[in-house]
Write an enzyme that holds these catalytic residues in place. Structure first.
Site, PDB file in Angstrom:
ATOM      1  N   ARG A  58       0.831  -1.220   0.000  1.00  0.00           N
ATOM      2  CA  ARG A  58       0.000   0.000   0.000  1.00  0.00           C
ATOM      3  C   ARG A  58       0.862   1.266   0.000  1.00  0.00           C
ATOM      4  O   ARG A  58       1.978   1.273   0.521  1.00  0.00           O
ATOM      5  CB  ARG A  58      -0.956  -0.040   1.201  1.00  0.00           C
ATOM      6  CG  ARG A  58      -1.900  -1.226   1.072  1.00  0.00           C
ATOM      7  CD  ARG A  58      -2.876  -1.299   2.185  1.00  0.00           C
ATOM      8  NE  ARG A  58      -3.758  -0.138   2.215  1.00  0.00           N
ATOM      9  CZ  ARG A  58      -4.605   0.109   3.211  1.00  0.00           C
ATOM     10  NH1 ARG A  58      -4.649  -0.706   4.249  1.00  0.00           N
ATOM     11  NH2 ARG A  58      -5.379   1.158   3.163  1.00  0.00           N
TER      12      ARG A  58
ATOM     13  N   SER B 181      -7.805  11.876   2.768  1.00  0.00           N
ATOM     14  CA  SER B 181      -7.394  10.764   3.626  1.00  0.00           C
ATOM     15  C   SER B 181      -7.324  11.211   5.076  1.00  0.00           C
ATOM     16  O   SER B 181      -6.521  12.068   5.440  1.00  0.00           O
ATOM     17  CB  SER B 181      -6.025  10.236   3.185  1.00  0.00           C
ATOM     18  OG  SER B 181      -5.490   9.416   4.205  1.00  0.00           O
TER      19      SER B 181
ATOM     20  N   GLN C  70      -6.307   9.353   7.405  1.00  0.00           N
ATOM     21  CA  GLN C  70      -5.055   8.831   7.971  1.00  0.00           C
ATOM     22  C   GLN C  70      -3.918   9.822   7.759  1.00  0.00           C
ATOM     23  O   GLN C  70      -3.119  10.070   8.662  1.00  0.00           O
ATOM     24  CB  GLN C  70      -4.714   7.483   7.328  1.00  0.00           C
ATOM     25  CG  GLN C  70      -5.738   6.408   7.669  1.00  0.00           C
ATOM     26  CD  GLN C  70      -5.510   5.115   6.918  1.00  0.00           C
ATOM     27  OE1 GLN C  70      -4.615   5.018   6.083  1.00  0.00           O
ATOM     28  NE2 GLN C  70      -6.317   4.116   7.206  1.00  0.00           N
TER      29      GLN C  70
ATOM     30  N   ASP D  85     -15.362   2.850   2.955  1.00  0.00           N
ATOM     31  CA  ASP D  85     -15.290   1.506   3.550  1.00  0.00           C
ATOM     32  C   ASP D  85     -16.577   0.699   3.352  1.00  0.00           C
ATOM     33  O   ASP D  85     -16.578  -0.522   3.528  1.00  0.00           O
ATOM     34  CB  ASP D  85     -14.962   1.600   5.044  1.00  0.00           C
ATOM     35  CG  ASP D  85     -13.545   2.116   5.284  1.00  0.00           C
ATOM     36  OD1 ASP D  85     -12.713   2.044   4.361  1.00  0.00           O
ATOM     37  OD2 ASP D  85     -13.281   2.605   6.401  1.00  0.00           O
TER      38      ASP D  85
HETATM   39  C1  S3P Z   1      -9.473   5.434   8.185  1.00  0.00           C
HETATM   40  C2  S3P Z   1      -9.498   6.194   7.054  1.00  0.00           C
HETATM   41  C3  S3P Z   1      -9.800   5.649   5.711  1.00  0.00           C
HETATM   42  C4  S3P Z   1     -10.489   4.299   5.815  1.00  0.00           C
HETATM   43  C5  S3P Z   1      -9.809   3.377   6.783  1.00  0.00           C
HETATM   44  C6  S3P Z   1      -9.770   3.990   8.173  1.00  0.00           C
HETATM   45  C7  S3P Z   1      -9.138   6.078   9.452  1.00  0.00           C
HETATM   46  O1  S3P Z   1      -8.587   5.511   4.998  1.00  0.00           O
HETATM   47  O2  S3P Z   1     -10.575   3.683   4.557  1.00  0.00           O
HETATM   48  O3  S3P Z   1     -10.492   2.138   6.860  1.00  0.00           O
HETATM   49  O4  S3P Z   1      -9.375   5.473  10.528  1.00  0.00           O
HETATM   50  O5  S3P Z   1      -8.663   7.220   9.426  1.00  0.00           O
HETATM   51  P1  S3P Z   1      -7.875   6.752   4.272  1.00  0.00           P
HETATM   52  O6  S3P Z   1      -7.464   7.717   5.281  1.00  0.00           O
HETATM   53  O7  S3P Z   1      -6.707   6.147   3.560  1.00  0.00           O
HETATM   54  O8  S3P Z   1      -8.899   7.285   3.320  1.00  0.00           O
END
Ligand code: S3P
Length: 433
Positions: free
Chosen positions: A126, A169, A171, A319
């Site tokens: 990833r 994102s 994250q 998700d």
């Molecule tokens: C998440 C953010 C999403 C999501 C992941 C959990 C998080 O990803 O798909 O299951 O807890 O911040 P991305 O930040 O890559 O979009």
């Protein structure tokens, strides 16, 4: 590394009935674990996620000096390191969890010491450049291999940035905020589409001051976090499988108690309502600024209509898209998904795997670079499903299997435990056969 895979047979159901309380939200549990472990004092989290991903975060934080205890009632207690982690001589094992790797990278980049973050085969494929880029702009020393894990961090004091995320994102936003929290000056993250805001709410709950505007969030560091005692709301992305299952059966009735309903996560309720399901939300309350409530869903003889999911909605539902695509053949007008290119770099290429598995079940589906067209009015048959080791694929096709003709075999069923170890037991509980 070879891990044993399990198979599960899913028999068709006649109806979905019952009432459930789901384990704690994965996104919130990750954040509470990281912030609690980094804070001053002892935090306690009830209804903490039971998934393997959040266990990876806890294990990493333990390796960095936090103390973690599982209490008899299932709560997790964490003694924080008061803002200074201990570098670990071993690589930090993030398992299958992108959230763990990306968010902890931001926490560690300003800390003194060397750190290595590793993950399983899926996580090692990833993209990690998306966290290396903003952290490097802050002056961090981070190296990757071809844009992928292992993530090697030489901790160093950082300088603040004003950063616009190239792809939405949560994250990446969190990664930058966690670095900014420890950096003198004001760090700002801007996003074109608003992503889940659990980090903003959790940072405030732990006592941090952050400033929010319509499309940005800022933190002025350095700041100290203080322990909290919190109950984690039920995981709405896990609930999605049961909500979609209930939506498939006229006469169904399902009640989900203490469910997280943060508005940046609850778009599925609107989509299911637009498709024709009946949804009621009761007993709304706020826990550390996270909205929690009871959701009642039922379906009537009219069946499900059609939906178009694109733009901001696709990002908010990222998700939940696999399960929506998996039930789409049973709608009358089908479901069209666009602007969801990110699905290709999740735990698997979810666009390719959803298309392949729908075809295995006899469905017609058209694949696009950034989405899928799944026509409605189709009859599916039982098949062998390749989950690709992806938890959401295993669970999505278990739901599709409930309305298929004949039994379905889910390969790699154990992957459900990445986010939702109780999934198959709870499905047996509410599926009437
Ligand atoms: C998440 C953010 C999403 C999501 C992941 C959990 C998080 O990803 O798909 O299951 O807890 O911040 P991305 O930040 O890559 O979009």
């Amino acid at each position: 590394m070879h891990t044993a895979t399990q198979e599960r047979i899913i028999r068709p159901a006649r109806n979905i009935m019952g009432s459930l309380r789901l384990p704690g939200d994965k996104s919130i549990s990750h954040r509470y674990a990281m912030l609690g472990a980094f804070a001053e004092g002892t935090s306690r989290f009830r209804n903490f996620s039971t998934g393997a991903d959040c266990a990876s975060t806890l294990a990493c934080m333990e390796a960095l000096g936090a103390k973690v205890r599982k209490l008899a009632d299932g709560a997790v207690e964490v003694d924080g390191v008061a803002g200074r982690v201990t570098p670990s001589s071993q690589p930090l094992e993030c398992g299958n969890s992108g959230s763990t790797m990306r968010m902890i990278s931001g926490l560690l980049a300003p800390q003194p010491g060397s750190f290595t973050l590793v993950g399983d085969d899926s996580l090692s494929r990833r993209p990690m450049e998306r966290v290396r880029k903003p952290l490097t702009e802050m002056g961090a020393l981070i190296s990757l291999t071809d844009g992928h894990a292992p993530v090697l961090i030489e901790g160093a004091p950082l300088t603040p940035i004003d950063y616009t995320t190239p792809v939405p994102s949560a994250q990446v936003k969190t990664c930058v905020l966690l670095a900014g929290l420890q950096t003198a000056g004001t760090t700002t993250v801007r996003e074109a589409l608003r992503t889940r805001d659990h980090s903003e709410l959790a940072l405030r709950a732990f006592g941090a001051k952050i400033t929010r505007a319509i499309d940005s969030v800022s933190v002025t560091g350095p700041q100290t976090l203080h322990a909290i005692d919190a109950a984690v709301p039920g995981d709405i992305s896990s609930a999605a499988f049961f909500l979609c299952a209930a939506a498939l059966f006229p006469g169904s009735g399902l009640l989900l108690d203490a469910l997280g309903l943060n508005p940046t996560r609850a778009a599925l309720l609107d989509v299911l309502t637009a498709l024709g399901a009946r949804i009621a939300v009761l007993n709304l309350e706020e826990l550390h600024s996270e909205l929690v409530g009871t959701v009642q869903i039922s379906a009537d003889e009219g069946g499900l209509r059609s939906a178009e999911i694109s733009g901001a909605l696709a990002a908010q539902l990222i998700d939940e898209l696999p399960v929506l695509a998996a039930i789409a053949p049973y709608t009358s007008g089908g479901i069209r998904i666009r602007d969801a290119r990110e699905l290709r770099v999740k735990e698997s290429d979810r666009i390719a795997l959803v298309a392949r598995n729908l075809r295995e079940m006899g469905a017609e589906v058209e694949e696009f670079e950034d989405g899928l067209d799944v026509p409605g009015g189709q009859t599916l048959h039982g098949a062998t499903i390749d989950s690709g080791g992806d938890h959401r694929i295993a669970m999505a096709f278990s739901v599709a299997a409930l309305r298929a003709e004949g039994d379905t075999l889910i390969q790699g069923a154990e992957s459900a435990s990445i986010s939702f170890p109780e999934f198959f037991d709870l499905l047996d509980l509410v599926a009437e056969r």
